[in-house]
Design a protein around this motif. Sequence first.
Motif, PDB file in Angstrom:
ATOM      1  N   VAL A  15       0.862  -1.358   0.002  1.00 54.18           N
ATOM      2  CA  VAL A  15      -0.098   0.012  -0.119  1.00 54.18           C
ATOM      3  C   VAL A  15       0.738   1.223  -0.102  1.00 54.18           C
ATOM      4  CG1 VAL A  15      -1.909   1.345   1.194  1.00 54.18           C
ATOM      5  CG2 VAL A  15      -1.757  -1.411   1.271  1.00 54.18           C
ATOM      6  N   THR A  16       1.804   1.321   0.733  1.00 48.91           N
ATOM      7  CA  THR A  16       2.666   2.641   1.090  1.00 48.91           C
ATOM      8  C   THR A  16       3.318   2.960  -0.470  1.00 48.91           C
ATOM      9  OG1 THR A  16       4.604   1.105   1.772  1.00 48.91           O
ATOM     10  CG2 THR A  16       3.339   2.201   3.375  1.00 48.91           C
ATOM     11  N   PRO A  17       3.705   2.127  -1.129  1.00 45.28           N
ATOM     12  CA  PRO A  17       4.164   2.718  -2.660  1.00 45.28           C
ATOM     13  C   PRO A  17       3.114   3.522  -3.509  1.00 45.28           C
ATOM     14  CG  PRO A  17       5.148   0.500  -2.161  1.00 45.28           C
ATOM     15  CD  PRO A  17       3.911   0.850  -1.119  1.00 45.28           C
ATOM     16  N   LEU A 151      10.455 -10.944 -16.320  1.00 42.58           N
ATOM     17  CA  LEU A 151       9.373 -10.277 -16.780  1.00 42.58           C
ATOM     18  C   LEU A 151       9.539  -9.962 -18.118  1.00 42.58           C
ATOM     19  CD1 LEU A 151       9.785  -7.411 -14.181  1.00 42.58           C
ATOM     20  CD2 LEU A 151       8.449  -9.474 -13.724  1.00 42.58           C
ATOM     21  N   GLY A 152      10.474 -10.527 -18.753  1.00 40.69           N
ATOM     22  CA  GLY A 152      10.422 -10.455 -20.453  1.00 40.69           C
ATOM     23  C   GLY A 152      10.427  -9.017 -20.830  1.00 40.69           C
ATOM     24  N   SER A 153       9.768  -8.740 -21.907  1.00 37.65           N
ATOM     25  CA  SER A 153       9.764  -7.416 -22.636  1.00 37.65           C
ATOM     26  C   SER A 153       8.892  -6.467 -21.977  1.00 37.65           C
ATOM     27  CB  SER A 153       9.275  -7.610 -24.057  1.00 37.65           C
ATOM     28  OG  SER A 153       7.673  -8.192 -24.209  1.00 37.65           O
ATOM     29  N   LYS A 154       8.125  -7.024 -20.908  1.00 34.24           N
ATOM     30  CA  LYS A 154       7.257  -6.025 -20.282  1.00 34.24           C
ATOM     31  C   LYS A 154       8.194  -5.221 -19.092  1.00 34.24           C
ATOM     32  CE  LYS A 154       3.002  -8.649 -20.896  1.00 34.24           C
ATOM     33  NZ  LYS A 154       1.690  -9.194 -20.142  1.00 34.24           N
ATOM     34  N   ALA A 155       9.216  -5.554 -18.807  1.00 33.56           N
ATOM     35  CA  ALA A 155       9.877  -5.080 -17.842  1.00 33.56           C
ATOM     36  C   ALA A 155      10.479  -3.748 -17.673  1.00 33.56           C
ATOM     37  CB  ALA A 155      11.137  -5.907 -17.388  1.00 33.56           C
ATOM     38  N   VAL A 156      10.425  -2.703 -16.994  1.00 34.32           N
ATOM     39  CA  VAL A 156      10.834  -1.347 -16.813  1.00 34.32           C
ATOM     40  C   VAL A 156      11.555  -1.269 -15.571  1.00 34.32           C
ATOM     41  CG1 VAL A 156      10.179   0.994 -17.055  1.00 34.32           C
ATOM     42  CG2 VAL A 156       8.736  -0.773 -18.235  1.00 34.32           C
ATOM     43  N   HIS A 157      12.659  -0.795 -15.391  1.00 32.96           N
ATOM     44  CA  HIS A 157      13.565  -0.865 -14.176  1.00 32.96           C
ATOM     45  C   HIS A 157      13.080   0.766 -13.760  1.00 32.96           C
ATOM     46  CE1 HIS A 157      17.544  -0.926 -12.001  1.00 32.96           C
ATOM     47  NE2 HIS A 157      16.449  -1.321 -11.124  1.00 32.96           N
ATOM     48  N   THR A 158      12.369   0.754 -12.893  1.00 35.01           N
ATOM     49  CA  THR A 158      11.884   1.846 -12.222  1.00 35.01           C
ATOM     50  C   THR A 158      12.628   2.351 -10.608  1.00 35.01           C
ATOM     51  OG1 THR A 158       9.722   1.329 -11.301  1.00 35.01           O
ATOM     52  CG2 THR A 158       9.924   2.314 -13.552  1.00 35.01           C
ATOM     53  N   GLY A 159      12.832   1.455 -10.026  1.00 32.05           N
ATOM     54  CA  GLY A 159      12.857   1.419  -8.580  1.00 32.05           C
ATOM     55  C   GLY A 159      11.542   1.533  -7.781  1.00 32.05           C
ATOM     56  N   SER A 160      11.700   1.848  -6.600  1.00 29.20           N
ATOM     57  CA  SER A 160      10.319   1.897  -5.878  1.00 29.20           C
ATOM     58  C   SER A 160       9.756   3.192  -5.435  1.00 29.20           C
ATOM     59  CB  SER A 160      10.583   1.300  -4.511  1.00 29.20           C
ATOM     60  OG  SER A 160       9.254   1.095  -3.804  1.00 29.20           O
ATOM     61  N   PRO A 161       8.608   3.494  -5.675  1.00 34.51           N
ATOM     62  CA  PRO A 161       7.919   4.814  -5.423  1.00 34.51           C
ATOM     63  C   PRO A 161       8.276   5.242  -3.701  1.00 34.51           C
ATOM     64  CG  PRO A 161       6.528   3.417  -6.413  1.00 34.51           C
ATOM     65  CD  PRO A 161       7.553   2.503  -6.032  1.00 34.51           C
ATOM     66  N   ILE A 162       8.930   6.236  -3.554  1.00 34.96           N
ATOM     67  CA  ILE A 162       9.152   6.718  -2.074  1.00 34.96           C
ATOM     68  C   ILE A 162       8.594   7.973  -1.941  1.00 34.96           C
ATOM     69  CG2 ILE A 162      11.046   7.391  -0.581  1.00 34.96           C
ATOM     70  CD1 ILE A 162      12.967   5.285  -2.019  1.00 34.96           C
ATOM     71  N   ARG A 163       8.033   8.202  -0.569  1.00 35.09           N
ATOM     72  CA  ARG A 163       7.477   9.358  -0.420  1.00 35.09           C
ATOM     73  C   ARG A 163       8.680  10.676   0.024  1.00 35.09           C
ATOM     74  NH1 ARG A 163       5.934   9.192   4.683  1.00 35.09           N
ATOM     75  NH2 ARG A 163       6.984   7.066   4.809  1.00 35.09           N
ATOM     76  N   LYS A 164       8.198  11.832  -0.711  1.00 34.62           N
ATOM     77  CA  LYS A 164       9.085  12.787  -0.721  1.00 34.62           C
ATOM     78  C   LYS A 164       9.625  13.139   0.831  1.00 34.62           C
ATOM     79  CE  LYS A 164       6.080  16.733  -1.335  1.00 34.62           C
ATOM     80  NZ  LYS A 164       6.685  17.438   0.081  1.00 34.62           N
ATOM     81  N   GLU A 165       8.827  13.150   1.788  1.00 37.18           N
ATOM     82  CA  GLU A 165       9.076  13.354   3.088  1.00 37.18           C
ATOM     83  C   GLU A 165      10.122  12.667   3.676  1.00 37.18           C
ATOM     84  OE1 GLU A 165       4.525  14.189   2.466  1.00 37.18           O
ATOM     85  OE2 GLU A 165       5.951  12.734   1.959  1.00 37.18           O
ATOM     86  N   LEU A 166      10.446  11.352   3.096  1.00 43.12           N
ATOM     87  CA  LEU A 166      11.497  10.628   3.541  1.00 43.12           C
ATOM     88  C   LEU A 166      12.951  11.261   3.455  1.00 43.12           C
ATOM     89  CD1 LEU A 166      10.660   7.310   2.701  1.00 43.12           C
ATOM     90  CD2 LEU A 166      10.547   8.047   4.852  1.00 43.12           C
ATOM     91  N   PHE A 167      12.983  12.206   2.331  1.00 46.61           N
ATOM     92  CA  PHE A 167      14.025  12.922   1.998  1.00 46.61           C
ATOM     93  C   PHE A 167      14.285  14.424   2.832  1.00 46.61           C
ATOM     94  CE2 PHE A 167      13.183  10.324  -1.798  1.00 46.61           C
ATOM     95  CZ  PHE A 167      14.129   9.663  -1.699  1.00 46.61           C
ATOM     96  N   GLU A 168      13.255  14.562   3.341  1.00 42.44           N
ATOM     97  CA  GLU A 168      13.050  15.842   4.229  1.00 42.44           C
ATOM     98  C   GLU A 168      13.279  15.789   5.769  1.00 42.44           C
ATOM     99  OE1 GLU A 168       9.454  17.483   2.868  1.00 42.44           O
ATOM    100  OE2 GLU A 168      10.308  17.681   0.862  1.00 42.44           O
ATOM    101  N   GLY A 169      13.779  14.699   6.110  1.00 43.20           N
ATOM    102  CA  GLY A 169      13.807  14.306   7.702  1.00 43.20           C
ATOM    103  C   GLY A 169      14.928  15.109   8.284  1.00 43.20           C
ATOM    104  N   ASN A 170      14.985  15.277   9.468  1.00 43.90           N
ATOM    105  CA  ASN A 170      16.058  16.002  10.115  1.00 43.90           C
ATOM    106  C   ASN A 170      16.505  14.845  11.200  1.00 43.90           C
ATOM    107  OD1 ASN A 170      16.929  17.567  12.874  1.00 43.90           O
ATOM    108  ND2 ASN A 170      17.394  18.890  11.076  1.00 43.90           N
TER     109      ASN A 170
END
Length: 241
Positions: A15-17, A151-170
């Motif tokens: 769910v989180t992604p 995955l064959g020809s359908k594969a797209v290497h994207t990485g995982s969706p990450i919430r932008k807040e994770l890059f804004e922590g202190n």
Amino acid sequence: MKKIILTGGGTAGHVTPNLALLPSLKKAGYEIRYIGSYQGIERKLIEGAGIPYDGISSGKLRRYFDLKNFSDPFRVLKGYFEAKKFMKKYKPDIVFSKGGFVTVPVVYAASKYKIPVIIHESDMTPGLANKLAIKKSTKVCHNFPETAAYLGSKAVHTGSPIRKELFEGNKITALDMCGFSANKPVIMVTGGSLGARVLNENIAKLLKWYQDNDVKVCHIHSYGTYQGYKDYPEKLRAMGI
């Protein structure tokens, strides 16, 4: 307005992604709806984010003997017809599936109406639900380069969706919230799904090492993880780690 249906459930990792994608989808002008199980963990998380939610019947596809194997196929079939009803009603432009058994009837229903389906696979190798859903997908996004081989020809290497807040922590604020300071080493431990059990149990065995080396530990785990280690969280708190 463009329409998208998100789906994924069973565990928070499915769910989180999807939650991480919401800001970008809204900015792109998508009307967003979510399809999950009737009362799965995904319902609370998605409704908490203010996204319209529709529940469908779902069943687990087990590869071992269980009496539920005789009833769950009918639940999955019911979910398929419910998902078809929602596809016909909402007419989405695209469906994005994050995996979990509830997504199989959703993906198959979308395919029935020739709606493009994008799947995301987080693990190194696809699980059973995604293996079934991939057959009806348009593209499959994945985290690890090695996964493309499955995955064959359908594969797209994207990485995982990450919430932008994770890059804004202190860092200092986070340490303060845990009762720690920046003048001692801190280890944060977390793991997901069934594979976390061995990790969690071995981390629990290192209490003396933490003390001897004056290391602080922030261990994130589920409520039901520690059968046999029920006093572990209390020990950590007593030790101030």
